[in-house]
Design a protein around this motif. Structure first.
Motif, PDB file in Angstrom:
ATOM      1  N   ILE A  15       0.864  -1.177   0.000  1.00  0.00           N
ATOM      2  CA  ILE A  15       0.000   0.000   0.000  1.00  0.00           C
ATOM      3  C   ILE A  15       0.902   1.229   0.000  1.00  0.00           C
ATOM      4  O   ILE A  15       1.694   1.419   0.931  1.00  0.00           O
ATOM      5  N   PRO A  16       0.819   2.064  -1.027  1.00  0.00           N
ATOM      6  CA  PRO A  16       1.713   3.218  -1.124  1.00  0.00           C
ATOM      7  C   PRO A  16       1.635   4.105   0.116  1.00  0.00           C
ATOM      8  O   PRO A  16       0.545   4.439   0.595  1.00  0.00           O
ATOM      9  N   ALA A 322     -14.398  10.307   2.288  1.00  0.00           N
ATOM     10  CA  ALA A 322     -15.017  11.267   3.199  1.00  0.00           C
ATOM     11  C   ALA A 322     -15.511  10.586   4.470  1.00  0.00           C
ATOM     12  O   ALA A 322     -15.487  11.185   5.560  1.00  0.00           O
ATOM     13  N   LEU A 323     -15.965   9.347   4.368  1.00  0.00           N
ATOM     14  CA  LEU A 323     -16.420   8.614   5.548  1.00  0.00           C
ATOM     15  C   LEU A 323     -15.285   8.396   6.545  1.00  0.00           C
ATOM     16  O   LEU A 323     -15.517   8.290   7.752  1.00  0.00           O
ATOM     17  N   LEU A 324     -14.068   8.319   6.043  1.00  0.00           N
ATOM     18  CA  LEU A 324     -12.917   8.140   6.938  1.00  0.00           C
ATOM     19  C   LEU A 324     -12.612   9.389   7.743  1.00  0.00           C
ATOM     20  O   LEU A 324     -11.922   9.312   8.766  1.00  0.00           O
ATOM     21  N   GLU A 334      -4.801   6.260   7.160  1.00  0.00           N
ATOM     22  CA  GLU A 334      -4.119   6.649   5.919  1.00  0.00           C
ATOM     23  C   GLU A 334      -3.986   5.450   4.980  1.00  0.00           C
ATOM     24  O   GLU A 334      -4.109   5.585   3.759  1.00  0.00           O
ATOM     25  N   ALA A 335      -3.735   4.287   5.553  1.00  0.00           N
ATOM     26  CA  ALA A 335      -3.646   3.083   4.725  1.00  0.00           C
ATOM     27  C   ALA A 335      -4.993   2.782   4.077  1.00  0.00           C
ATOM     28  O   ALA A 335      -5.058   2.369   2.913  1.00  0.00           O
ATOM     29  N   LEU A 336      -6.084   3.001   4.816  1.00  0.00           N
ATOM     30  CA  LEU A 336      -7.412   2.783   4.251  1.00  0.00           C
ATOM     31  C   LEU A 336      -7.696   3.773   3.126  1.00  0.00           C
ATOM     32  O   LEU A 336      -8.307   3.420   2.113  1.00  0.00           O
ATOM     33  N   ARG A 337      -7.254   5.012   3.290  1.00  0.00           N
ATOM     34  CA  ARG A 337      -7.417   5.989   2.201  1.00  0.00           C
ATOM     35  C   ARG A 337      -6.644   5.542   0.964  1.00  0.00           C
ATOM     36  O   ARG A 337      -7.141   5.644  -0.158  1.00  0.00           O
TER      37      ARG A 337
END
Length: 348
Positions: A15-16, A322-324, A334-337
């Motif tokens: 994950i970048p 946006a939900l994050l 940040e990893a989820l984004r």
């Protein structure tokens, strides 16, 4: 107990920009998931063990377990319960693939011979049922609430798949069922199918991770909503890839062959340009033969409907991000984004 087919090495995508310490924890968690998955798909009967492990051994993205692990890291981090939750979600997904391949009469899955082509339809269906049962057994160890969530998810997954299959089976008549007289209604109906057949399980993957990672109720709700939105983006990206390139080890154009009205097809159908008459006609029914499929792919790939569908996918990806914002900051968020970016960019 006999040793069945290996569940394959854990697929941990890079994950970048992910925090190095988080990446190390994710790798450890995914290795634990792979080991547990291999353990639970094993069976004392060698043939059942082999057939049950067939698709697991082929690898795959392991996207849902990864999401469970990342969601847990928003809270206190992964643990044995998180691992079992991730395994339960992945088993449910694998079971659905066995059934999907029978319905689609598929020859390939994940670049290998599909279970129905290798073992026959009856065995593939029964192995899928066995894996659903195994998933329920694993989830039962997590408590009554987890079992209820699993049951609700299974109902939504099946309902979405039924509507999707009915849409393809009815061909042109499905346009009316999906609200084709109303373009917005057709798109809304299709997105609801995706929310059920794909989004529901991905939402549960995130929900389980947050629950068993010790997140508070507000965070669990936000990550559940995020997961469902991400699941829709995931499926829309797959739909676009089905037109633009080979994906998941299956030839391009599978949806066109089945007569499915995916988002680019729905947009293409709205055209009133006489030059698009042939494309509209082809997308009103399952395409027949290699020549027709090649023609349909060529016309659809060049049509503005593809960019329109990509823009829609990008908008939903923005909504997922946006939900994050409700969750806060931190390496896992940040990893989820970044995960959203990776999913959405597959359709570009």
């Amino acid at each position: 107990m006999t040793v069945g087919a290996s569940a394959g090495a854990p697929a941990v995508p890079t994950i970048p920009g992910i925090d190095e310490a988080l990446q190390a924890r994710v790798v450890d968690a995914m290795e634990a998931v792979a080991a547990r998955l291999s353990e639970v798909v094993d069976h004392e009967d060698p043939f059942i063990a082999e057939a049950s492990g067939h698709l697991a051994a082929a690898g795959g993205k392991r996207f849902r377990p990864l999401l469970t692990v990342l969601a847990s890291e928003v809270g206190g981090g992964w643990n044995e319960q998180v691992v079992d939750a991730a395994v339960g979600v992945e088993l449910t997904h694998l079971a659905s693939l066995y059934h999907d391949d029978v319905m689609d009469e598929a020859d390939l899955r994940r670049g290998v011979t599909s279970a129905n082509a290798r073992y026959g339809n009856s065995t593939a269906i029964l192995v899928g049922d066995l894996l659903f049962g195994t998933a329920s057994s694993v989830v039962a160890g997590l408590g009554a609430e987890a079992v209820r969530i699993q049951a609700d998810t299974f109902v939504r997954l099946c309902a979405g798949q039924i509507r999707d299959d009915r849409q393809a089976a009815l061909g042109a008549e499905a346009a009316v069922l999906a609200g084709d007289a109303d373009d917005d209604g057709a798109v809304a109906a299709y997105l609801q199918i995706l929310a059920d057949k794909t989004g529901a399980l991905i939402a549960t993957a995130a929900r389980y991770g947050a629950m068993f990672g010790g997140c508070d109720e507000a965070t669990v709700r936000a990550l559940t909503a995020f997961g469902e939105k991400l699941g829709v983006v995931f499926q829309l990206a797959d739909d676009l890839l089905d037109v633009s390139s080979d994906t998941s080890g299956k030839p391009a154009g599978a949806d066109l062959r089945e007569g499915k009205a995916t988002l680019p097809v729905l947009y293409a159908r709205t055209s009133t340009d006489p030059a698009d008459a042939r494309l509209v006609e082809l997308t009103r029914r399952p395409v027949e033969g290699a020549d027709e499929l090649e023609e349909a792919l060529r016309l659809l790939r060049a049509h503005p409907a593809m960019d329109q569908a990509r823009r829609h996918t990008s908008r939903l990806a923005d909504e997922a991000r946006a939900l994050l914002d409700e969750v806060g900051d931190g390496p896992a968020v940040e990893a989820l984004r970044s995960l959203v970016d990776g999913v959405a960019e597959r359709s570009v």
